[in-house]
Scaffold this motif. Structure first.
Motif, PDB file in Angstrom:
ATOM      1  N   ALA A 125       0.830  -1.210   0.000  1.00  0.00           N
ATOM      2  CA  ALA A 125       0.000   0.000   0.000  1.00  0.00           C
ATOM      3  C   ALA A 125       0.863   1.257   0.000  1.00  0.00           C
ATOM      4  N   ARG A 126       0.444   2.247  -0.787  1.00  0.00           N
ATOM      5  CA  ARG A 126       1.182   3.507  -0.889  1.00  0.00           C
ATOM      6  C   ARG A 126       0.427   4.684  -0.277  1.00  0.00           C
ATOM      7  N   SER A 127      -0.916   4.626  -0.279  1.00  0.00           N
ATOM      8  CA  SER A 127      -1.670   5.792   0.194  1.00  0.00           C
ATOM      9  C   SER A 127      -2.775   5.446   1.184  1.00  0.00           C
ATOM     10  N   GLU A 128      -3.497   4.320   0.977  1.00  0.00           N
ATOM     11  CA  GLU A 128      -4.631   4.050   1.863  1.00  0.00           C
ATOM     12  C   GLU A 128      -4.973   2.568   1.902  1.00  0.00           C
ATOM     13  N   ILE A 129      -5.392   2.122   3.088  1.00  0.00           N
ATOM     14  CA  ILE A 129      -5.912   0.770   3.284  1.00  0.00           C
ATOM     15  C   ILE A 129      -7.273   0.898   3.955  1.00  0.00           C
ATOM     16  N   CYS A 130      -8.293   0.276   3.376  1.00  0.00           N
ATOM     17  CA  CYS A 130      -9.637   0.244   3.964  1.00  0.00           C
ATOM     18  C   CYS A 130      -9.932  -1.197   4.351  1.00  0.00           C
ATOM     19  N   LEU A 131     -10.163  -1.432   5.649  1.00  0.00           N
ATOM     20  CA  LEU A 131     -10.191  -2.798   6.163  1.00  0.00           C
ATOM     21  C   LEU A 131     -11.416  -3.018   7.058  1.00  0.00           C
ATOM     22  N   PRO A 132     -12.541  -3.481   6.504  1.00  0.00           N
ATOM     23  CA  PRO A 132     -13.699  -3.807   7.341  1.00  0.00           C
ATOM     24  C   PRO A 132     -13.616  -5.240   7.867  1.00  0.00           C
ATOM     25  N   MET A 133     -13.908  -5.409   9.165  1.00  0.00           N
ATOM     26  CA  MET A 133     -13.850  -6.733   9.794  1.00  0.00           C
ATOM     27  C   MET A 133     -14.961  -6.840  10.831  1.00  0.00           C
ATOM     28  N   LEU A 134     -15.437  -8.056  11.064  1.00  0.00           N
ATOM     29  CA  LEU A 134     -16.501  -8.267  12.044  1.00  0.00           C
ATOM     30  C   LEU A 134     -15.919  -8.333  13.457  1.00  0.00           C
ATOM     31  N   LEU A 182     -15.713   0.723  -2.973  1.00  0.00           N
ATOM     32  CA  LEU A 182     -15.287   1.982  -2.359  1.00  0.00           C
ATOM     33  C   LEU A 182     -16.485   2.810  -1.909  1.00  0.00           C
ATOM     34  N   ARG A 183     -17.544   2.821  -2.719  1.00  0.00           N
ATOM     35  CA  ARG A 183     -18.732   3.583  -2.337  1.00  0.00           C
ATOM     36  C   ARG A 183     -19.396   2.983  -1.102  1.00  0.00           C
ATOM     37  N   LEU A 184     -19.530   1.658  -1.072  1.00  0.00           N
ATOM     38  CA  LEU A 184     -20.156   1.001   0.076  1.00  0.00           C
ATOM     39  C   LEU A 184     -19.330   1.204   1.345  1.00  0.00           C
ATOM     40  N   PHE A 185     -18.009   1.145   1.200  1.00  0.00           N
ATOM     41  CA  PHE A 185     -17.167   1.349   2.379  1.00  0.00           C
ATOM     42  C   PHE A 185     -17.296   2.781   2.887  1.00  0.00           C
ATOM     43  N   GLU A 186     -17.311   3.752   1.975  1.00  0.00           N
ATOM     44  CA  GLU A 186     -17.436   5.151   2.396  1.00  0.00           C
ATOM     45  C   GLU A 186     -18.763   5.382   3.114  1.00  0.00           C
ATOM     46  N   GLU A 187     -19.835   4.768   2.619  1.00  0.00           N
ATOM     47  CA  GLU A 187     -21.133   4.909   3.277  1.00  0.00           C
ATOM     48  C   GLU A 187     -21.095   4.297   4.675  1.00  0.00           C
ATOM     49  N   ALA A 188     -20.482   3.119   4.782  1.00  0.00           N
ATOM     50  CA  ALA A 188     -20.376   2.466   6.087  1.00  0.00           C
ATOM     51  C   ALA A 188     -19.501   3.286   7.033  1.00  0.00           C
TER      52      ALA A 188
END
Length: 330
Positions: free
Chosen positions: A120-129, A249-255
């Motif tokens: 990764a160079r700029s961003e990591i988006c990591l959803p977990m339960l 990306l859209r779903l993650f941003e909404e969450a």
């Protein structure tokens, strides 16, 4: 050769459609210079006559497509063999960018996951339960955070974890959230939020890197554990962003925008910042009742308050409808 036939030749050389002739005429109308259905059909007939297109029967259906060396034919016609190579570079196929990596339980999937985090160079988006902060994962994330990468970790709130799994998961979830916070308390580039919405956690164990690569764990989140899934990877070619990546990306941003911060102080600040318009509406409404010697003071302030409140109510209708629909479907 007509202008429309020349345009069609380039389109077919770079896109390689194989379709029934009537369907092909409709498809190529999306390109400038071929918008007219009559022009598109004449162009197809012209290239068929020149043997730049060919007809073949596939599964009992006659389809029209390009001849194998169409780019070379165009280059010969123009007297510039370099054009053939340039035409081939215009065609972008997504197949190399889409991979089925295999079952989540496969160790190669886990190790390639760590390698991807480290890239990764700029961003990591990591959803977990309720995933714990595994040592190798934490090490990779710390390394990236120290390199300036923004890391957003979205976890399920304990109430949601208990609802999804069992009541015993409430305590386990709380312990693991605390563990994540401890691991990254000294890393300002790492932000952790909690989701209370089941739909948000349908993304659990999926993640994105730099807004260009998405790994998606395919499983039934309501009946299976994430480790029972199959992982796929979709990457973005240079200059493009596939719809699958955009959707994640859209779903993650909404969450993320609907999730709450971990600390109490951060939650309070988030609450006021998220609803600042509502607070302004309340403030103007309260000011309207102050005894100020200004003509029409109450009417002015109440009008401002209503002007702020009305758009909020309009914006809230879709969300309210969504909540009602969810409750009815339960």
């Amino acid at each position: 050769m007509t202008r429309s036939a020349a345009i069609l030749a380039v389109v077919m050389a770079t896109r390689g459609y194989d379709r029934p002739e009537r369907d092909l005429a409709e498809i190529v109308r999306h390109y400038p210079g071929l918008e007219s259905i009559a022009e598109a059909r004449l162009a197809i007939q012209d290239l068929l006559h020149r043997k730049w297109l060919t007809r073949n029967v596939i599964h009992g259906v006659t389809v029209t497509g390009r001849v194998p060396r169409l780019a070379d034919l165009i280059a010969t016609r123009l007297g510039d063999q370099g054009i053939a190579d340039r035409l081939l570079t215009l065609r972008v196929t997504l197949e190399p960018y889409i991979k089925v990596l295999g079952p989540m339980e496969d160790s190669s999937v886990f190790h390639s996951y760590l390698d991807l985090l480290r890239s990764a160079r700029s961003e990591i988006c990591l959803p977990m339960l309720v995933t714990p902060p595994y040592e190798e994962t934490v090490r990779a994330l710390r390394e990236r955070a120290e390199a300036g990468v923004r890391i957003r970790i979205l976890l399920a709130a304990p109430t949601l974890a208990a609802k999804w799994r069992s009541e015993t998961m409430r305590t386990i979830s709380t312990e693991r959230i605390d563990a994540w916070v401890r691991e990254f308390k000294n890393h300002p580039n790492v932000e952790i939020r909690l989701s209370r919405t089941a739909e948000d956690m349908e993304l659990a164990t999926c993640f994105s890197i730099d807004g260009e690569i998405v790994r998606f764990d395919i499983y039934d989140p309501y009946r299976q554990r994430s480790l029972e899934g199959v992982m796929i990877e979709v990457a973005a070619p240079q200059g493009m962003l596939p719809n699958f990546v955009r959707i994640f990306l859209r779903l993650f941003e909404e969450a993320w925008s609907g999730a709450v911060h971990v600390s109490i102080r951060a939650r309070i600040l988030w609450f006021f910042r998220k609803r600042w318009k509502a607070w302004f509406a309340i403030l103007f409404l309260l000011l309207a009742f102050l005894p100020v010697p200004v003509p029409h003071w109450p009417e002015i302030l109440i009008g401002i308050s209503c002007g702020i409140t009305a758009p909020l109510l309009i914006e809230g209708v879709p969300r309210l409808t969504k909540v009602v629909r969810k409750r009815r479907n339960r």
